[in-house]
Design an enzyme around this catalytic site. Structure first.
Site, PDB file in Angstrom:
ATOM      1  CD  GLU A 202      -5.891   0.508   2.433  1.00 39.41           C
ATOM      2  OE1 GLU A 202      -6.059   0.023   3.233  1.00 39.41           O
ATOM      3  OE2 GLU A 202      -6.155   1.051   1.448  1.00 39.41           O
TER       4      GLU A 202
ATOM      5  NE  ARG B  50      -4.491  -2.155   0.336  1.00 37.39           N
ATOM      6  CZ  ARG B  50      -3.888  -3.261   0.037  1.00 37.39           C
ATOM      7  NH1 ARG B  50      -3.237  -3.804  -0.886  1.00 37.39           N
ATOM      8  NH2 ARG B  50      -5.529  -4.243   0.355  1.00 37.39           N
TER       9      ARG B  50
ATOM     10  CB  SER C  64      -8.909  -1.420   4.090  1.00 36.69           C
ATOM     11  OG  SER C  64      -9.327  -2.538   3.896  1.00 36.69           O
TER      12      SER C  64
HETATM   13  C1  FAD Z   1     -15.713  -0.012  -1.402  1.00 33.82           C
HETATM   14  C2  FAD Z   1     -13.974   0.193  -1.184  1.00 33.82           C
HETATM   15  C3  FAD Z   1     -13.343  -1.180  -1.559  1.00 33.82           C
HETATM   16  C4  FAD Z   1     -11.678  -0.713  -1.708  1.00 33.82           C
HETATM   17  N1  FAD Z   1     -11.026  -2.082  -1.811  1.00 33.82           N
HETATM   18  C5  FAD Z   1      -9.692  -1.274  -1.485  1.00 33.82           C
HETATM   19  C6  FAD Z   1      -9.042  -2.849  -2.451  1.00 33.82           C
HETATM   20  O1  FAD Z   1      -9.425  -3.907  -2.007  1.00 33.82           O
HETATM   21  N2  FAD Z   1      -7.478  -2.044  -2.074  1.00 33.82           N
HETATM   22  C7  FAD Z   1      -6.971  -0.872  -2.547  1.00 33.82           C
HETATM   23  O2  FAD Z   1      -6.288  -1.592  -2.992  1.00 33.82           O
HETATM   24  N3  FAD Z   1      -7.120   0.081  -2.002  1.00 33.82           N
HETATM   25  C8  FAD Z   1      -9.153  -0.141  -2.141  1.00 33.82           C
HETATM   26  N4  FAD Z   1      -9.989   0.685  -1.114  1.00 33.82           N
HETATM   27  C9  FAD Z   1      -8.324   2.348  -1.702  1.00 33.82           C
HETATM   28  C10 FAD Z   1      -9.194   2.453  -3.522  1.00 33.82           C
HETATM   29  O3  FAD Z   1     -10.182   2.435  -3.996  1.00 33.82           O
HETATM   30  C11 FAD Z   1      -7.822   2.852  -4.369  1.00 33.82           C
HETATM   31  O4  FAD Z   1      -7.106   3.516  -2.998  1.00 33.82           O
HETATM   32  C12 FAD Z   1      -7.894   3.243  -5.181  1.00 33.82           C
HETATM   33  O5  FAD Z   1      -6.987   3.477  -5.762  1.00 33.82           O
HETATM   34  C13 FAD Z   1      -8.449   4.866  -4.825  1.00 33.82           C
HETATM   35  O6  FAD Z   1      -8.339   5.648  -6.594  1.00 33.82           O
HETATM   36  P1  FAD Z   1      -9.009   6.878  -6.794  1.00 33.82           P
HETATM   37  O7  FAD Z   1      -9.300   6.966  -8.147  1.00 33.82           O
HETATM   38  O8  FAD Z   1     -10.096   7.009  -5.842  1.00 33.82           O
HETATM   39  O9  FAD Z   1      -8.468   7.981  -6.260  1.00 33.82           O
HETATM   40  P2  FAD Z   1      -8.204   9.297  -5.272  1.00 33.82           P
HETATM   41  O10 FAD Z   1      -9.764   8.355  -4.174  1.00 33.82           O
HETATM   42  O11 FAD Z   1      -9.479   9.970  -6.189  1.00 33.82           O
HETATM   43  O12 FAD Z   1      -6.893   9.698  -5.310  1.00 33.82           O
HETATM   44  C14 FAD Z   1      -6.042   8.446  -4.308  1.00 33.82           C
HETATM   45  C15 FAD Z   1      -4.465   9.092  -3.764  1.00 33.82           C
HETATM   46  O13 FAD Z   1      -4.169   9.414  -4.753  1.00 33.82           O
HETATM   47  C16 FAD Z   1      -3.486  10.943  -5.779  1.00 33.82           C
HETATM   48  N5  FAD Z   1      -4.171  10.697  -7.023  1.00 33.82           N
HETATM   49  C17 FAD Z   1      -5.557  10.613  -7.783  1.00 33.82           C
HETATM   50  N6  FAD Z   1      -5.217  10.317  -8.522  1.00 33.82           N
HETATM   51  C18 FAD Z   1      -3.851  10.684  -9.130  1.00 33.82           C
HETATM   52  C19 FAD Z   1      -2.755  10.883 -10.094  1.00 33.82           C
HETATM   53  N7  FAD Z   1      -3.820  10.253 -11.483  1.00 33.82           N
HETATM   54  N8  FAD Z   1      -1.696  10.653  -9.994  1.00 33.82           N
HETATM   55  C20 FAD Z   1      -0.984  11.477  -8.879  1.00 33.82           C
HETATM   56  N9  FAD Z   1      -1.549  11.029  -7.709  1.00 33.82           N
HETATM   57  C21 FAD Z   1      -2.524  11.389  -7.811  1.00 33.82           C
HETATM   58  C22 FAD Z   1      -4.589  11.742  -4.638  1.00 33.82           C
HETATM   59  O14 FAD Z   1      -3.600  12.849  -4.906  1.00 33.82           O
HETATM   60  C23 FAD Z   1      -4.731  11.374  -3.262  1.00 33.82           C
HETATM   61  O15 FAD Z   1      -3.258  11.245  -2.504  1.00 33.82           O
HETATM   62  C24 FAD Z   1     -11.046   0.962  -1.938  1.00 33.82           C
HETATM   63  C25 FAD Z   1     -11.992   1.607  -1.637  1.00 33.82           C
HETATM   64  C26 FAD Z   1     -13.040   1.526  -1.363  1.00 33.82           C
HETATM   65  C27 FAD Z   1     -14.581   2.504  -1.643  1.00 33.82           C
END
Ligand code: FAD
Length: 370
Positions: free
Chosen positions: A353, A177, A255
């Site tokens: 997380e 992570r 999580s």
């Molecule tokens: C129901 C649920 C289940 C999940 N299950 C998992 C799982 O099984 N495993 C897991 O690892 N995660 C899980 N997650 C967490 C999450 O989905 C991931 O971390 C996902 O990759 C976040 O993507 P996002 O587009 O929503 O990013 P955001 O929430 O918009 O951003 C997250 C972070 O990344 C940065 N960021 C976003 N896009 C970029 C970019 N293009 N360039 C640079 N920085 C950027 C943002 O500034 C922020 O710091 C889960 C979340 C939920 C709600």
């Protein structure tokens, strides 16, 4: 808050932008400067613009799908929203296919698309919310697979120096992570991710936890002896749908706590009192403990501080019972309460997380550092 900002061409600006519906925790949040990017040239144009110049003291914060962030009620950063689309094949052999995927592609849709094409490697990462450009930030992982297993490179813009970079997987310094992007927040904007996916279905990982049985059932229904990648993907979708609340129905950010890693000695001592404690051996005589188990044992399933409480079926997930009204402060109160209860019972400190975003757009810890 500054006056309305404007940049013509295709870079949009909204004078007051409601982000409450743009984060899966549904925390109330408004921002006064949001820049939507649909191609890389727009980023160059924005960074060279008068606005970027005038506002250079403001941090730049990247927001994609909002599924791993805890946003403040008022976000005073320049919010960059990568919505670049496209999936390109860059190389193909009998054994593998190389793909370049733009940051704005929905992650789960990409997984389904690749599996349907007969390209394997991402199937265990099905149903993780968010966009592709965000996946490298915390090296997303699930069911024994991490993004780094298939990632070849990223193309990213270095915000402080306004320069483009091609970073190979090794340059991304991936960990559990974790990545260089997570450790240096407000620094990079990823626009493309390069993957190598294989065409041999035998290389799939179908043996993790309860995936094996469910995938086998899917295979049987299809008249197959062994699970195909599509069976694994469908099994994982099923399992996740049963275990995790859908953020659209019950806002959450997955999580909420990381599984804590403790010494083997501490684990053995805890085992004497709690013989059923769930732990996984790690290198260097450490043990990874299931945070969900700790929360459940502390009697906190469904507990917390309203409106932020743990989910009944999955104690590791904090849910928001008053969507678009609850704020970061509410999350912090519930989190502090849970962390304190767990520490009191097990002498283990839980760490959060999702990413905590300060009012000025920098990444922080909140008042109570975890
Ligand atoms: C129901 C649920 C289940 C999940 N299950 C998992 C799982 O099984 N495993 C897991 O690892 N995660 C899980 N997650 C967490 C999450 O989905 C991931 O971390 C996902 O990759 C976040 O993507 P996002 O587009 O929503 O990013 P955001 O929430 O918009 O951003 C997250 C972070 O990344 C940065 N960021 C976003 N896009 C970029 C970019 N293009 N360039 C640079 N920085 C950027 C943002 O500034 C922020 O710091 C889960 C979340 C939920 C709600």
């Amino acid at each position: 808050m500054t006056a309305a900002l404007r940049l013509d061409l295709s870079v949009q600006h909204h004078s007051l932008y409601d982000l409450s519906h743009e984060n899966t925790m549904a925390l109330a949040c408004v921002a006064d400067c949001v820049v939507t990017l649909t191609d890389e040239a727009q980023l160059d144009a924005f960074m060279a613009s008068d606005i970027a110049d005038r506002e250079q003291s403001r941090p730049l914060f990247v927001l994609s799908g909002g599924s791993n962030v805890l946003l403040p009620a008022q976000l005073n950063a320049i919010v960059l929203r990568p919505q670049l689309r496209g999936i390109m094949i860059t190389n193909q052999t009998q054994d593998y296919v190389d793909l370049e995927v733009m940051a704005g592609e929905n992650w789960h849709d990409l997984v389904v698309y690749t599996v349907n094409q007969g390209w394997y490697g991402l199937e265990n990462l099905a149903l993780i919310p968010g966009l592709t450009g965000a996946a490298p930030i915390q090296n997303i992982g699930a069911y024994g697979v991490q993004l780094e297993d298939c990632l070849q490179y990223v193309r990213a813009y270095h915000l402080p120096s306004k320069t483009w970079h091609h970073l190979l997987a090794a340059d991304c310094e991936f960990g559990y992570r974790d990545s260089i992007f997570k450790r240096t927040p407000n620094t990079w904007l990823i626009t493309r991710v390069g993957f190598r996916l294989h065409t041999d279905p035998a290389k799939i990982l179908a043996s993790y936890g309860d995936v094996q049985t469910v995938a086998q059932d899917y295979a049987k229904q299809q008249g197959r002896l062994q699970p195909a990648p599509a069976d694994v993907m469908h099994a994982i979708i099923d399992i996740r749908q049963q275990k995790l609340p859908d953020p659209k129905q019950l806002p959450n950010c997955g999580s909420f706590f990381q599984n804590p890693i403790i010494s083997q000695d501490q684990f053995i001592a805890l085992q004497a009192t709690y013989p059923n404690i769930v732990g996984y051996p790690m290198p260097e005589l450490m043990v990874k403990v299931a945070a969900g188990w700790l929360i459940e044992q502390a009697g906190l399933k469904g507990g917390g501080i309203e409106p932020i409480v743990t989910h009944q079926q999955q104690a590791l997930v904090l849910t928001n019972h008053t969507p678009y009204q609850a704020t970061q402060d509410d999350v912090e109160q519930a989190q502090s309460y849970i962390v304190a209860c767990i520490y009191k019972k097990f002498s283990i400190t839980l760490s959060r997380e999702p990413v905590w975003v300060n009012a000025n757009g920098t990444i922080g810890h909140g008042k109570h550092v975890v």
